[in-house]
Design a protein around this motif. Structure first.
Motif, PDB file in Angstrom:
ATOM      1  N   TYR A 133      -2.934  -4.835   4.572  1.00 39.86           N
ATOM      2  CA  TYR A 133      -2.764  -3.411   4.297  1.00 39.86           C
ATOM      3  C   TYR A 133      -1.575  -2.805   5.015  1.00 39.86           C
ATOM      4  O   TYR A 133      -1.150  -1.706   4.662  1.00 39.86           O
ATOM      5  CB  TYR A 133      -4.016  -2.644   4.725  1.00 39.86           C
ATOM      6  CG  TYR A 133      -5.234  -2.795   3.852  1.00 39.86           C
ATOM      7  CD1 TYR A 133      -5.363  -3.794   2.897  1.00 39.86           C
ATOM      8  CD2 TYR A 133      -6.300  -1.925   4.008  1.00 39.86           C
ATOM      9  CE1 TYR A 133      -6.498  -3.910   2.124  1.00 39.86           C
ATOM     10  CE2 TYR A 133      -7.445  -2.028   3.238  1.00 39.86           C
ATOM     11  CZ  TYR A 133      -7.536  -3.028   2.297  1.00 39.86           C
ATOM     12  OH  TYR A 133      -8.668  -3.136   1.527  1.00 39.86           O
ATOM     13  N   THR A 174      -8.380   2.056   7.784  1.00 38.63           N
ATOM     14  CA  THR A 174      -9.550   1.378   7.220  1.00 38.63           C
ATOM     15  C   THR A 174     -10.562   1.031   8.308  1.00 38.63           C
ATOM     16  O   THR A 174     -11.765   1.278   8.158  1.00 38.63           O
ATOM     17  CB  THR A 174      -9.118   0.108   6.461  1.00 38.63           C
ATOM     18  OG1 THR A 174      -8.234   0.492   5.404  1.00 38.63           O
ATOM     19  CG2 THR A 174     -10.306  -0.648   5.901  1.00 38.63           C
ATOM     20  N   GLN A 187      -5.208   3.773  -2.468  1.00 33.98           N
ATOM     21  CA  GLN A 187      -5.360   3.592  -1.022  1.00 33.98           C
ATOM     22  C   GLN A 187      -6.790   3.896  -0.583  1.00 33.98           C
ATOM     23  O   GLN A 187      -7.358   3.184   0.259  1.00 33.98           O
ATOM     24  CB  GLN A 187      -4.358   4.456  -0.274  1.00 33.98           C
ATOM     25  CG  GLN A 187      -2.927   3.973  -0.452  1.00 33.98           C
ATOM     26  CD  GLN A 187      -1.916   4.820   0.292  1.00 33.98           C
ATOM     27  OE1 GLN A 187      -2.213   5.394   1.327  1.00 33.98           O
ATOM     28  NE2 GLN A 187      -0.706   4.895  -0.234  1.00 33.98           N
ATOM     29  N   LEU A 203      -2.471   1.758   6.997  1.00 34.50           N
ATOM     30  CA  LEU A 203      -3.686   1.708   6.190  1.00 34.50           C
ATOM     31  C   LEU A 203      -4.710   0.759   6.810  1.00 34.50           C
ATOM     32  O   LEU A 203      -5.913   1.001   6.706  1.00 34.50           O
ATOM     33  CB  LEU A 203      -3.361   1.298   4.746  1.00 34.50           C
ATOM     34  CG  LEU A 203      -4.497   1.450   3.749  1.00 34.50           C
ATOM     35  CD1 LEU A 203      -4.960   2.914   3.647  1.00 34.50           C
ATOM     36  CD2 LEU A 203      -4.070   0.941   2.376  1.00 34.50           C
ATOM     37  N   GLY A 204      -4.252  -0.287   7.472  1.00 30.24           N
ATOM     38  CA  GLY A 204      -5.171  -1.188   8.160  1.00 30.24           C
ATOM     39  C   GLY A 204      -5.942  -0.470   9.255  1.00 30.24           C
ATOM     40  O   GLY A 204      -7.174  -0.575   9.340  1.00 30.24           O
ATOM     41  N   PRO A 220       0.794  -1.236   0.000  1.00 27.42           N
ATOM     42  CA  PRO A 220       0.000   0.000   0.000  1.00 27.42           C
ATOM     43  C   PRO A 220       0.825   1.284   0.000  1.00 27.42           C
ATOM     44  O   PRO A 220       0.386   2.293  -0.554  1.00 27.42           O
ATOM     45  CB  PRO A 220      -0.841  -0.110   1.276  1.00 27.42           C
ATOM     46  CG  PRO A 220      -0.118  -1.073   2.137  1.00 27.42           C
ATOM     47  CD  PRO A 220       0.595  -2.009   1.211  1.00 27.42           C
ATOM     48  N   ALA A 234      -8.857   1.041  -1.502  1.00 22.45           N
ATOM     49  CA  ALA A 234      -8.586  -0.070  -0.581  1.00 22.45           C
ATOM     50  C   ALA A 234      -9.345   0.122   0.732  1.00 22.45           C
ATOM     51  O   ALA A 234      -9.882  -0.838   1.294  1.00 22.45           O
ATOM     52  CB  ALA A 234      -7.082  -0.190  -0.325  1.00 22.45           C
ATOM     53  N   ILE A 262      -7.246  -7.529   7.331  1.00 28.90           N
ATOM     54  CA  ILE A 262      -7.026  -6.199   6.749  1.00 28.90           C
ATOM     55  C   ILE A 262      -5.714  -5.615   7.260  1.00 28.90           C
ATOM     56  O   ILE A 262      -4.924  -5.066   6.491  1.00 28.90           O
ATOM     57  CB  ILE A 262      -8.220  -5.264   7.058  1.00 28.90           C
ATOM     58  CG1 ILE A 262      -9.419  -5.670   6.195  1.00 28.90           C
ATOM     59  CG2 ILE A 262      -7.860  -3.799   6.830  1.00 28.90           C
ATOM     60  CD1 ILE A 262     -10.729  -5.034   6.611  1.00 28.90           C
ATOM     61  N   GLY A 303     -12.054  -2.404   2.124  1.00 26.48           N
ATOM     62  CA  GLY A 303     -11.887  -2.928   3.474  1.00 26.48           C
ATOM     63  C   GLY A 303     -13.097  -2.679   4.352  1.00 26.48           C
ATOM     64  O   GLY A 303     -13.515  -3.564   5.113  1.00 26.48           O
TER      65      GLY A 303
END
Length: 188
Positions: A63, A71, A23, A67-68, A15, A26, A59, A30
């Motif tokens: 990610y 999300t 992103q 980013l996880g 990512p 994504a 996730i 997610g």
């Protein structure tokens, strides 16, 4: 031991090297995955067992920690705004401040933890370490969620109703998430 844990880390979706538009997409995908996983549930009292932690930990691992977590926070904001993304197609602030709030608020931390560990080699290339990472994420959710639930129903009752019944599910979801992550691991 350091080589075993830190060797050849990977982020299957990479990512950080992707555009902001990728992103954002994504994050949307997610949050949809989380919303769908929230609807797969086994009714239990006072907290239903869902596939949410499967999605949260996966996730995070796919990610990465940043980013996880973003999300999962986006999903929480969707739910807080009233979108029906929580278990039972519900939404609203009352779920975040109610008995299930501790579990929900633990999710971004669980995604960040599994993402952090995945970026350091606890990933699909090492299913045992990936499973342990997922277990740690699930465990964090249980600890934080049970602690919050205890403020509503007391410590002993919270452990009996909000933690113990979910341990086997956490183990199974962790193994399933690690196996799913393995499918994303590069060969060789």
């Amino acid at each position: 031991m350091t080589d075993l844990v830190l060797a050849r880390p990977f982020s299957p979706l990479q990512p950080r090297s992707r555009s902001l538009a990728w992103q954002a997409a994504a994050v949307l995908v997610g949050t949809l995955l989380l919303a769908l996983s929230s609807q797969i549930k086994v009714p239990m009292v006072p907290v239903p067992m869902t596939m949410q932690t499967f999605a949260v930990t996966l996730i995070g691992a796919l990610y990465g920690w940043r980013l996880g977590a973003v999300t999962v926070i986006a999903w929480l904001l969707e739910g807080a705004a009233g979108l029906p993304v929580f278990a039972g197609a519900t939404g609203g602030l009352r779920y975040i401040v109610g008995p299930t709030g501790g579990y929900l608020m633990a999710f971004p931390f669980a995604a960040a933890l599994t993402g952090f560990l995945a970026e350091r080699g606890w990933n699909g290339r090492r299913v045992g370490l990936a499973t342990l990472s997922m277990l740690l994420g699930n465990g964090l959710c249980l600890v934080l969620g049970t602690a919050w639930l205890a403020t509503f129903i007391g410590v002993e009752k919270a452990i009996a109703l909000g933690a113990m019944p979910f341990i086997l599910g956490a183990i199974l979801k962790s193994a399933l998430a690690a196996a799913t992550l393995k499918a994303f691991a590069p060969r060789g």
